[in-house]
Scaffold this active site. Structure first.
Site, PDB file in Angstrom:
ATOM      1  N   LYS A   1      -4.717  -6.459   3.616  1.00 25.75           N
ATOM      2  CA  LYS A   1      -4.698  -5.394   2.597  1.00 25.75           C
ATOM      3  C   LYS A   1      -6.112  -5.082   2.131  1.00 25.75           C
ATOM      4  CE  LYS A   1      -2.884  -2.582  -0.524  1.00 25.75           C
ATOM      5  NZ  LYS A   1      -3.874  -2.368  -1.560  1.00 25.75           N
TER       6      LYS A   1
ATOM      7  N   SER B   1       0.823  -1.203   0.000  1.00 30.13           N
ATOM      8  CA  SER B   1       0.000   0.000   0.000  1.00 30.13           C
ATOM      9  C   SER B   1       0.856   1.251   0.000  1.00 30.13           C
ATOM     10  CB  SER B   1      -0.922   0.014   1.226  1.00 30.13           C
ATOM     11  OG  SER B   1      -1.732   1.180   1.201  1.00 30.13           O
TER      12      SER B   1
ATOM     13  N   HIS C   1      -7.720  -3.030   4.760  1.00 28.46           N
ATOM     14  CA  HIS C   1      -7.124  -1.689   4.653  1.00 28.46           C
ATOM     15  C   HIS C   1      -7.843  -0.891   3.564  1.00 28.46           C
ATOM     16  CE1 HIS C   1      -4.556   1.035   2.322  1.00 28.46           C
ATOM     17  NE2 HIS C   1      -3.976   1.360   3.464  1.00 28.46           N
ATOM     18  N   ASN C   2      -8.034  -1.505   2.399  1.00 30.01           N
ATOM     19  CA  ASN C   2      -8.680  -0.798   1.303  1.00 30.01           C
ATOM     20  C   ASN C   2     -10.136  -0.494   1.608  1.00 30.01           C
ATOM     21  OD1 ASN C   2      -6.209  -1.241   0.090  1.00 30.01           O
ATOM     22  ND2 ASN C   2      -7.090  -1.806  -1.882  1.00 30.01           N
TER      23      ASN C   2
ATOM     24  N   GLU D   1     -10.165   2.402   3.753  1.00 27.11           N
ATOM     25  CA  GLU D   1      -9.846   3.540   2.879  1.00 27.11           C
ATOM     26  C   GLU D   1     -11.124   4.064   2.206  1.00 27.11           C
ATOM     27  OE1 GLU D   1      -7.764   3.701  -1.416  1.00 27.11           O
ATOM     28  OE2 GLU D   1      -6.496   2.842   0.163  1.00 27.11           O
TER      29      GLU D   1
END
Length: 483
Positions: free
Chosen positions: A184, A129, A187-188, A191
C-alpha cells in the site's frame, strides 16, 4: 441474538463506508467507536434497518462476534492502533484475528504481527485504497500478516473488493507480516509520482503553450481514451473542465500549495534503506514540499531571473510530445516502484508476486489504469524480471516515446518551466542504460580521503585495492566497503 461476521472499530468516513459495503454483500457487522455518540448516530442514520449491530464497549463488541472472532481497526495510524491492540488482546481467544485497515507504517505492522501472534492470535495489516467511494462500492485490498488469517477474511475481502470485467476481485493475499502495508505504501508513492507527472504535463500546456483550462481538459479526456487510460487522467479532465460560480475554471483559483500525509515520504525513505534509486517518486515528494513554500516562492519570483517563456513551434505536435513524455515517465515511475517491491521482498523474505500486485491495482484504487495489465503480462513473461524497463513491451514503448520525451525536457529547461519528475525519469533511464558511470571517480575520491578502497575493471570482482594517493599515507584501508 444473531452474531456478527466481523467487528469494526472506527466510524470515520472510511470505516462507515466499509461497513455499509460489507452489509450490502450479506455480512452482519458489529461496530464500535471510541466516541460512542458516533455509534448512535450511525445506527439511527445510515445503518438504520440494516444488519449492523451497534456496540458501546470493546467487551460488547467482542461478545457480539462469531468465533473465530474478526475485529477490524479503521483508526488513525500510530499510537491509537497500539492502544486498541493492547485493549483487545485480553478480550480475545487463540485463533481470533485483529485486522488493521489504516495507513500504518509497514515496520509497525511487522512489530505488531509478532506481538499479536505471541498471544496466540492472528494479525493482518491491510492496505485499503480507493478513498471513500472505493470503500463503499469496492476498494483495492492488500492484506498481509499471519498467513493463517487469509482463509478467515478471504470471503469478506473478495466480496467487498472492486471487480475486474471478468469478475476477478482486487483483493489477494500479499505476504507475511508487513507485506500488505508495504504494498500500500508503494502504491501511494506511485500515486504521488503519477499526480506530479500529470501536474507537469498540465503546467507545460498552460505556461509554455498558453492553453486555457477547458482546452487542456479536452486533451486529457482524449488521452484517457488511449494508453494513458486511468482514474487520475480521467478526473484531471473533469477537474480542468469544472467551472466556478462565475463560469471561470475553478482550478485557476485554487492555491498552488499541495498537502501530503506521509506515505510518499515513507516510500522514499524505504528506497534509501534498500538502496533503490526511486528518483521520480522522491522528486514528487520534494515537489510538494517546494509547493508548500508559497510565500517564499512569491518573494523569489520578484528577484530571481529566468528565461522568457516562448514557444514558436507546432502546438499540436508538442502536445503529442507531452503525451509521450508522460507515458515514458510513467513507465519509469512504475519500474522504480516495482524495483523497490523486489528489493524489500528479498530483504524481508516476503516472496511477493509482482504480477498479482499489478492486478490488485487494476480496479478500486487511485492508480488504477489499463497500464497495469501490461505490467502483469511482463511478469507473466518473466517472474524474475529485475526491472520493467528490460521487458520487451516496455522497452519498445520507451523507444517509441524517447525523442518526444527528450524534446519536452529540453523545451522545459530552455524556457524555465520546472519538470522535476519528467527530468528525473529521463535521467534515471539514461543512467540505467549506461554501461559506465562516473562512479569510478567518486570511488577514487572516497579512497583518497577515507581509504575506502575500490575494485578494478582489470581484476576479478570482489578484490579491493587502496592507493597511497599522496605518497604520505599508508597502506591501511577502511574495513568496510559500500558501493
Amino acid at each position: 441474538m444473531s452474531r456478527a461476521d466481523l467487528g469494526l472499530i472506527g466510524l470515520a468516513v472510511m470505516g462507515e463506508n466499509l461497513v455499509m459495503n460489507m452489509e450490502s454483500r450479506g455480512f452482519t457487522v458489529a461496530v464500535y467507536n471510541r466516541t460512542v455518540e458516533k455509534v448512535t448516530r450511525f445506527i439511527q442514520g445510515r445503518a438504520k434497518g440494516r444488519n449492523i449491530i451497534g456496540t458501546y464497549s470493546l467487551q460488547e463488541l467482542v461478545a457480539s462476534l462469531k468465533k473465530p472472532r474478526r475485529v477490524m481497526l479503521m483508526v488513525k495510524a500510530g499510537q491509537p492502533v497500539d492502544d486498541f491492540i493492547s485493549q483487545l488482546i485480553p478480550l480475545l481467544e487463540p485463533g481470533d484475528l485483529i485486522i488493521d485497515g489504516g495507513n500504518s507504517h509497514f515496520a509497525d505492522t511487522i512489530r505488531r504481527t509478532r506481538l499479536v501472534e505471541g498471544h496466540g492470535l492472528l494479525y493482518v495489516g491491510t492496505g485499503v485504497s480507493g478513498g471513500e467511494e472505493g470503500a463503499l462500492h469496492g476498494p483495492s485490498l492488500m492484506p498481509g500478516g499471519s498467513p493463517g488469517a487469509w482463509p478467515l477474511i478471504q470471503p469478506i475481502f473478495q466480496a467487498i473488493a472492486a471487480k475486474m470485467a471478468d469478475g476477478t476481485p482486487c483483493a489477494e493475499w500479499v505476504g507475511p507480516d508487513g507485506a500488505g502495508h508495504f504494498a500500500k505504501m508503494v502504491h501511494n508513492g506511485i500515486e504521488y509520482g503519477d499526480m506530479q507527472l500529470i501536474g507537469e504535463a498540465y503546467h507545460l500546456m498552460k505556461d509554455l503553450l498558453g492553453l486555457a483550462a477547458p482546452e487542456i481538459a479536452e486533451i486529457f479526456k482524449e488521452w484517457n481514451r488511449g494508453e494513458l487510460n486511468s482514474y487520475l487522467v480521467e478526473i484531471t479532465g473533469e477537474i480542468l473542465a469544472f467551472q466556478d460560480e462565475d463560469g471561470s475554471p475553478l482550478v485557476d483559483k485554487i492555491l498552488d500549495r499541495a498537502g501530503q500525509k506521509g506515505t510518499g515520504k515513507w516510500t522514499a525513505a524505504a528506497a534509501l534503506d534498500e538502496g533503490v534509486p526511486l528518483t521520480l517518486i522522491a522528486e514528487a515528494v520534494f515537489a510538494r514540499s517546494l509547493s508548500a513554500l508559497k510565500e517564499e516562492r512569491v518573494d523569489a519570483s520578484q528577484v530571481l531571473s529566468g528565461p522568457q517563456v516562448s514557444f514558436n513551434g507546432d502546438r499540436k505536435a508538442f502536445v503529442e510530445d507531452i503525451r509521450r513524455a508522460l507515458y515514458a515517465s510513467k513507465i519509469v515511475s512504475y519500474a522504480q516502484g516495482f524495483a523497490l517491491l523486489r528489493a524489500a521482498s528479498e530483504s524481508y523474505s516476503w516472496n511477493l508476486n509482482y504480477g498479482s500486485l499489478a492486478l490488485l491495482w487494476r480496479g478500486g484504487c487511485i492508480i488504477r489504469s489499463a497500464f497495469l495489465g501490461d505490467i502483469k503480462k511482463a511478469y507473466d513473461r518473466n517472474p524474475e524480471l529485475p526491472n520493467l524497463l528490460l521487458d520487451p513491451f516496455f522497452r519498445s514503448q520507451i523507444d517509441a516515446c524517447q525523442d518526444s520525451w527528450r524534446r519536452v525536457c529540453a523545451a522545459a529547461m530552455i524556457n524555465g518551466v520546472p519538470v522535476p519528475a519528467f527530468a528525473s525519469a529521463l535521467t534515471y533511464y539514461d543512467g540505467y542504460r549506461s554501461a559506465r558511470l562516473p562512479a569510478n571517480l567518486l570511488q577514487a575520491q572516497r579512497d583518497y580521503f577515507g581509504a575506502h578502497t575500490y575494485e578494478r575493471i582489470d581484476r576479478p570482482r570482489g578484490e579491493f585495492f587502496h592507493t597511497n594517493w599522496t605518497g604520505q599515507g599508508g597502506s591501511t584501508s577502511a574495513t568496510t566497503y559500500n558501493a
